[in-house]
Design an enzyme around this catalytic site. Sequence first.
Site, short mmCIF file in Angstrom:
data_model
loop_
_atom_site.label_atom_id
_atom_site.label_comp_id
_atom_site.label_asym_id
_atom_site.label_seq_id
_atom_site.Cartn_x
_atom_site.Cartn_y
_atom_site.Cartn_z
N HIS A 156 -6.23 -1.10 10.21
CA HIS A 156 -5.75 -1.57 8.90
C HIS A 156 -4.70 -0.64 8.29
O HIS A 156 -4.05 -1.00 7.32
CB HIS A 156 -6.93 -1.72 7.93
N ASP A 365 1.89 2.44 3.58
CA ASP A 365 0.77 1.50 3.54
C ASP A 365 0.77 0.66 4.80
O ASP A 365 1.84 0.27 5.28
CB ASP A 365 0.90 0.57 2.32
C1 GDG Z 1 -6.32 -1.22 3.56
C2 GDG Z 1 -4.94 -0.68 3.95
C3 GDG Z 1 -4.13 -3.02 4.23
C4 GDG Z 1 -7.84 -3.52 -5.94
N1 GDG Z 1 -8.31 -3.18 -7.17
C5 GDG Z 1 -9.22 -4.07 -7.50
C6 GDG Z 1 -9.35 -4.99 -6.44
N2 GDG Z 1 -8.51 -4.63 -5.50
C7 GDG Z 1 -8.28 -5.39 -4.27
C8 GDG Z 1 -6.87 -5.95 -4.21
C9 GDG Z 1 -6.68 -6.12 -2.70
C10 GDG Z 1 -7.51 -4.97 -2.14
O1 GDG Z 1 -8.42 -4.55 -3.14
C11 GDG Z 1 -6.63 -3.77 -1.80
O2 GDG Z 1 -5.96 -4.05 -0.59
P1 GDG Z 1 -4.63 -3.30 -0.16
O3 GDG Z 1 -4.15 -3.94 1.08
O4 GDG Z 1 -3.67 -3.37 -1.28
O5 GDG Z 1 -5.02 -1.77 0.06
P2 GDG Z 1 -6.22 -0.92 0.76
O6 GDG Z 1 -7.51 -1.02 0.01
O7 GDG Z 1 -5.68 0.46 0.93
O8 GDG Z 1 -6.43 -1.62 2.19
C12 GDG Z 1 -3.85 -1.66 3.56
C13 GDG Z 1 -5.56 -3.47 3.97
O9 GDG Z 1 -6.51 -2.47 4.32
C14 GDG Z 1 -5.90 -4.73 4.76
O10 GDG Z 1 -5.68 -4.55 6.12
O11 GDG Z 1 -3.26 -3.99 3.66
O12 GDG Z 1 -2.59 -1.19 4.00
O13 GDG Z 1 -4.72 0.60 3.34
O14 GDG Z 1 -7.23 -7.32 -2.25
O15 GDG Z 1 -6.77 -7.13 -4.94
N3 GDG Z 1 -10.20 -6.03 -6.45
C15 GDG Z 1 -10.97 -6.19 -7.57
N4 GDG Z 1 -10.90 -5.34 -8.65
C16 GDG Z 1 -10.05 -4.27 -8.66
O16 GDG Z 1 -9.98 -3.54 -9.64
N5 GDG Z 1 -11.82 -7.23 -7.62
#
Ligand code: GDG
Length: 462
Positions: A156, A365
């Site tokens: 990821h 990222d």
């Molecule tokens: C890893 C990789 C890759 C965030 N704050 C809240 C919340 N979130 C949700 C977002 C989104 C998820 O969490 C975060 O996903 P990201 O992809 O932006 O980042 P990582 O957590 O670092 O994820 C990344 C991912 O895995 C998938 O392969 O894209 O590069 O680092 O869905 O909306 N959700 C809620 N409340 C929050 O305050 N409910």
Amino acid sequence: MTRLVAVSNRVAQPTIESKSAGGLSIGVLSALKEHGGVWFGWNGKTTDGEPGDPKIEQVGNITYATIDLNAVSFDKFYNGFSNTSLWPICHYLLGFFRFDRREYEEYRHVNTLFANKLLPLLQPDDIIWVHDYHLIPLASELRLAGIKNPIGFFLHVPFPDIEVLRVLPVYTQLLRNLCAYDVIGFHTPGDLAAFNEAINQKEIGGIHKADRRNNSPDRHFRADVFPIGIDVDNCYKLASTARQSDNTKRMIHHLHDRNLIIGVDRLDYSKGLEERFRAIERLLQNYPENRGQVSYIQIAPKTRAGIRAYDDIRHTLEQATGEINGEFADIDWIPIRYLNRAFDRPTLMEFFHEASVGLVTPIRDGMNLVAKEFVASQDPDNPGVLVLSLLAGAASELTDAVLVNPYDIDGVANGIQVALTMPLNERKERHASMIEILRRNDITTWRTHFVDALMQARENLK
Ligand code: GDG
């Protein structure tokens, strides 16, 4: 019947209220919901003793099988090697990198433990899909225990360039462990290219394309790109109930028709938050017409408490918020609202829907799902604009975002100004073209392509 067995360090259990699951859990859960299957991993609890047998819980078409971890072991495996060695290496952030061989040994021990606890649950027809950097050695452990099922691995986070990877003293072992999988998936062509270059190094005996054997003469692995996506319609459905949730009503009330700039990130140094706050400051300096006219809301729920760098970033951001608000705030306006907590998913999508600008500027990222969710949540007739870091995997797909280099504070400020002043026609065109890409590479495509690759691996063995 073929069952999909997903394995990840952390399982997002349905009975535990979790507002900010994080990208990995969002992806795995969406894939399992569609396909059904088993989700195996840690339940989030630590104990003093040795972990017992997995606890089994059936919810809908998903069987959750979860274990505790010993507290000392967890600290070395998770806070230590996984998040203080592997995470910084994968994000090209060597200033945060530290290596301790005892932590690495515990990382291997937890992977052996995962294999031993998973073994009794496996059936001959299962396909196994392992997720992320915490569990790189798992396939090797399962193979040692005699498991012949197809096993896939999805990374990821970014796969780093070989010159960065080489900083990690144990990188050759981990590369060999990766080659024990039948399918190895990455987010972007750049990650795949970096992996291919790494496995062709002399140090690991150079595994050439034509001879990709994984620990046995009759198995070959396939490494490929599977960009993770989102459920586009579901995001829009949640978003377009806007003005219904209490939080959204309060947010809109206090916005007073100003332009909303929004950021949502786990509180992590890789997300480029300090640079982003400074870009907001620069926007107000370089384009003073925005003073009193824009509101920047940054939602940043805490993660990985217990790792020093994560406490440090919190203090840095609190200080930056104070300084910037102190400099620019007026009686009836503050530029930055920094919310160090999680909101429920519908509220986030509603906030995205209301925003004029989505600010997604990680300094590195793997993909970044927030960028995709922001675009999917927009009103197609009056969409907000995504300002996206060139160093996020999502930039390789969302080329119609306003792309910026997150280290270039003036450049990001300029990108925000471009977004704030973009004519409606251009906003609609960019949005439509990005939605098309999001639909093509959605969560179903991600899951289907990966599972198909595992099925194919099984066929190849017959
Ligand atoms: C890893 C990789 C890759 C965030 N704050 C809240 C919340 N979130 C949700 C977002 C989104 C998820 O969490 C975060 O996903 P990201 O992809 O932006 O980042 P990582 O957590 O670092 O994820 C990344 C991912 O895995 C998938 O392969 O894209 O590069 O680092 O869905 O909306 N959700 C809620 N409340 C929050 O305050 N409910």
